[in-house]
Design an enzyme around this catalytic site. Structure first.
Site, PDB file in Angstrom:
ATOM      1  CB  SER A 155      -0.893   0.010   1.245  1.00  0.00           C
ATOM      2  OG  SER A 155      -1.490   1.282   1.431  1.00  0.00           O
ATOM      3  CE1 TYR A 168      -4.003  -2.077   4.822  1.00  0.00           C
ATOM      4  CE2 TYR A 168      -3.168   0.142   4.408  1.00  0.00           C
ATOM      5  CZ  TYR A 168      -3.677  -1.061   3.938  1.00  0.00           C
ATOM      6  OH  TYR A 168      -3.845  -1.250   2.582  1.00  0.00           O
TER       7      TYR A 168
END
Length: 273
Positions: A155, A168
């Site tokens: 990401s 995350y």
């Protein structure tokens, strides 16, 4: 005749014909786009997801398109299920695998002080541990194929701060370093490893955020291309990294984010000419 042979070699560089692939989390979003991209290029693809109903719906669509895709139910946060998945893949593809795309992942958005130990464990096991363990399990299959490629779907939150949650971002940053380490360690086994970092992409995972029009507009304003990306704009890069044409690309972290990760502050009113 020589020209024909050269033409044939050129075409094979841009084809996955005869190759095999495992894509985790392939029933929706980026994973679904990756399954289709690899299948369109000729690969036989196995994919998994937690939701059997959704998986079967996707399978019917793929079969209607003539794609060579098989499916199984798997929660990648479970070690036992990961091992069972790789046994299935090994049986399907006669002990050889060309491509592993570690796509399955999740996000829990909270302020750091509100995370529980359960949140931490779940995010780590789903995002990072599953990628590590599946790569471990796939290694002998990838090595046996003679031409292996692993792509970790990371990401943009792994390379810049995005306030979607500190855990995350940490899991995705660790995935990038895992890709670098494996790329060097497994190069002698003819296995390439890269990580792809999507930015803001229109997927089911992101849809809850984009329902907020103010948030969506703010996102679009900070992206140089001025829009949210599409899943197939990520899957095309993933497919490229798996092609013979990308045989010298390994250990890389590549963002697909419309320029978001390199954007500083743009003075909208300042004339550039």
């Amino acid at each position: 005749m020589a020209n024909l042979r050269e033409s044939s070699r050129d075409k094979s560089r841009w084809s996955l014909e005869g190759m095999t692939a495992l894509v985790t989390g392939g029933s929706k979003g980026i994973g679904e786009a990756v399954v289709e991209e690899l299948a369109m290029l000729g690969a036989r693809v196995h994919t998994c997801a937690r939701d059997e109903t959704q998986l079967q719906e996707s399978l019917r669509e793929w079969q209607a398109k003539g794609f060579q895709v098989t499916t199984s139910v798997c929660d990648v946060s479970s070690r036992d299920q990961r091992e069972k998945l790789m046994e299935t893949v090994s049986s399907l593809f006669q002990g050889k695998l060309n491509i592993l795309v570690n796509n399955a992942g999740t996000c829990i958005t909270k302020p750091t002080i509100d995370y529980t130990s359960e949140d931490f464990s779940f995010l780590m096991s789903t995002n990072l541990e599953s990628s590590f363990h599946l790569s471990q399990l796939a290694h002998p299959l990838l090595k046996s194929s003679g031409l292996g490629s692993i792509v970790l779907i990371s990401s943009v939150a792994s390379v810049v701060h995005v306030n979607v949650g500190s855990i995350y971002g940490a899991t995705k940053g660790a995935m990038n370093q895992l890709a670098r380490n494996l790329a060097c360690e497994w190069a002698s086994d003819s296995i390439k490893v890269n990580s792809v970092c999507p930015g803001f992409i229109s997927t089911p995972l992101a849809s809850n955020y984009f329902r907020n029009e103010e948030f969506k507009k703010e996102v679009e304003n900070i992206i140089p291309t001025g829009r949210v990306g599409e899943a197939n704009e990520v899957s095309s890069l993933v497919a490229y990294l798996c092609l013979p044409a990308a045989s010298y690309v390994t250990g890389q972290t590549i963002c697909v984010d419309g320029g978001f990760s390199v954007n500083g502050f743009t003075f909208k009113s300042l004339p550039l000419r």
